[in-house]
Write an enzyme that holds these catalytic residues in place. Structure first.
Site, short mmCIF file in Angstrom:
data_model
loop_
_atom_site.label_atom_id
_atom_site.label_comp_id
_atom_site.label_asym_id
_atom_site.label_seq_id
_atom_site.Cartn_x
_atom_site.Cartn_y
_atom_site.Cartn_z
N ARG A 34 26.34 -15.74 -17.66
CA ARG A 34 26.19 -16.85 -18.31
C ARG A 34 25.70 -16.78 -19.72
O ARG A 34 25.88 -17.66 -20.63
CB ARG A 34 25.58 -17.98 -17.44
CG ARG A 34 26.80 -18.56 -16.43
CD ARG A 34 25.88 -19.56 -15.53
NE ARG A 34 27.11 -20.29 -15.02
CZ ARG A 34 26.85 -21.04 -13.84
NH1 ARG A 34 25.72 -21.29 -13.15
NH2 ARG A 34 27.86 -21.66 -13.00
N LYS A 199 32.52 -23.21 2.21
CA LYS A 199 32.55 -24.74 2.44
C LYS A 199 33.97 -25.33 2.45
O LYS A 199 34.28 -25.55 1.05
CB LYS A 199 31.57 -25.30 1.53
CG LYS A 199 30.20 -24.81 1.68
CD LYS A 199 29.11 -25.68 0.97
CE LYS A 199 27.80 -25.05 1.09
NZ LYS A 199 27.19 -25.15 -0.15
N GLY A 352 30.60 -19.21 -10.03
CA GLY A 352 29.66 -18.32 -9.88
C GLY A 352 29.70 -17.08 -8.89
O GLY A 352 29.40 -15.92 -9.11
C1 3PG Z 1 26.42 -24.21 -11.62
O1 3PG Z 1 25.66 -23.27 -11.31
O2 3PG Z 1 27.37 -24.63 -11.12
C2 3PG Z 1 25.96 -25.05 -12.87
O3 3PG Z 1 24.94 -24.74 -13.46
C3 3PG Z 1 25.52 -26.53 -12.31
O4 3PG Z 1 24.59 -26.43 -11.53
P1 3PG Z 1 24.24 -27.55 -10.28
O5 3PG Z 1 25.45 -27.75 -9.40
O6 3PG Z 1 22.86 -27.70 -9.90
O7 3PG Z 1 24.36 -28.85 -11.11
#
Ligand code: 3PG
Length: 396
Positions: A34, A199, A352
């Site tokens: 990222r 999930k 991610g």
């Molecule tokens: C993620 O990791 O998907 C983004 O940075 C958003 O994070 P969050 O789900 O804690 O808002």
């Protein structure tokens, strides 16, 4: 509007939102994808001689200052990756941040501390977020939105700030939107979607929407067991979303009626426990023993999925096929990644976990058409939801 519509930025203070929510092992960043994804925009800004003030979050500190969620490791890594000075401000909008921005020189960067240390950042009360956004606005002449992973959040540093300053999308946001738009509006067919991860509940609405555009839906990972149950199989002690079995059954019937394929695992790697002990075996999916849990798709399934991917012209993949962190259960995820890497299809890896999985399994980013930095954001886009951080730029 994009960054290119914001005029000459030399000497200007550019406030930019990035998504630097990277996985950490203690203080060590285990996947800096990222941060690297933000470099095209940040480099353009520093080379243009802008004074760059970056807003970002890490984890979910819930409005409390917490050292564990400090952006210090991110500031250090960004400093290594970019040819500019990177200073981490000691707070978000307090005296330390003001002093750091005051001292900022053209071509260099101040990273504000984790914006989620401020309780108003994620507030549901508009006025609270707007007041914080007004404080952020003091740090910039213009705002660039480049944190694609957070554009689905209606938060002060993502949404409200864009109403206060001339704003535009950075290169990462522009690229992500271009790719996802292609997937939703004009995918080359056959369009195959691979969905995994644990999930099923989180992904139900995306399944509903993807069934409308995709030709084949491939299911693996923890959510696969809810599909197996919906087909009438017993799943032993596998992870199961019992409440969603009927909904999933409905999707399977809907797909059949529309002539679409939903592929579910024909065999499964099972283990007596969530770990790599004795008793791991491969069984057909209709013969999962009552005392064992499925932790990966089996080899027949992997071959079947690879074959389906081979025939595709477009592939979107979100979510691992098994517990890939443990070598005994990594083969399914690896086979899907390999099939994507080998294929000529336009492939998008979203989320991610999936991005971390392919890198951890030794694949290079350029083996795929696009690795999205957005997890929730890319799924919500594909669901057809409106994303506050994008909408606000269009209205700007
Ligand atoms: C993620 O990791 O998907 C983004 O940075 C958003 O994070 P969050 O789900 O804690 O808002």
């Amino acid at each position: 509007r994009t960054i290119n519509d914001l005029g000459d930025l030399h000497g200007k203070r550019v406030l930019i939102r990035c998504d630097f929510n990277v996985p950490l092992d203690g203080q060590t960043i285990t996947d800096d994808g990222r941060i690297k994804a933000a470099l095209p925009t940040l480099t353009q800004l520093t080379q243009a001689g802008a004074k760059v003030v970056v807003m970002a979050h890490l984890g979910r500190p819930k409005g409390q200052v917490n050292e564990k969620y400090s952006l210090a490791p991110v500031a250090a890594r960004l400093g290594e990756l970019i040819d500019a000075d990177v200073t981490l401000a000691g707070d978000v909008v307090g005296p330390a941040a003001h002093a750091a921005v005051e001292a900022l020189t053209p071509g260099n960067i101040v990273l504000l501390e984790n914006v989620r240390f401020e309780p108003a950042e994620e507030s549901k009360v508009d006025a609270e977020r707007e007041a914080l956004a007004a404080q952020y606005a003091q740090f910039g002449d213009v705002f660039v939105s480049d944190g694609f992973g957070v554009v689905h959040r209606k938060q002060a540093s993502v949404y409200d700030i864009a109403k206060l300053l001339p704003s535009g999308a950075g290169h990462l946001v522009a690229k992500e939107v271009e790719v996802l738009k292609k997937l939703t509006e004009a995918p080359e067919r056959p369009y195959v979607v691979v969905l995994g991860g644990a999930k099923v509940a989180d992904k139900l609405s995306v399944i509903d929407n993807l069934l409308k555009v995709a030709d084949t839906l491939i299911i693996g990972g923890g959510m696969g067991y809810t599909f197996l149950k919906a087909k009438g199989y017993e799943v032993g002690s596998s992870i199961l979303d019992a409440e969603k079995v009927d909904v999933v059954k409905g999707y399977m019937e809907q797909a059949q009626a529309q002539g679409k394929q939903i592929l579910i695992p024909v065999d499964t790697v099972v283990s007596p426990e969530f770990g790599e002990g004795a008793g791991i075996e491969v069984v057909d999916s209709d013969k999962i023993p009552a005392d064992k849990m499925g932790l990966d798709i089996g080899p027949k399934t992997a071959a079947l999925y690879a074959e389906a991917i081979k025939g595709a012209k477009t592939v979107f993949w979100n979510g691992p096929m098994g517990v890939f962190e443990m070598p005994s259960f990594a083969a399914g995820t690896k086979a899907v990644a390999q099939a994507l890497a080998d294929s000529d299809a336009f492939s998008v890896v979203g989320g991610g976990d999936s991005a971390a999985a392919v890198r951890q399994l030794g694949f290079a980013d350029d083996e795929f058409g696009h690795i999205s930095t957005g997890g929730g954001a890319s799924l919500e886009y594909l669901e057809g939801k409106s994303l506050p951080g994008l909408d606000v730029l269009e209205g700007n």
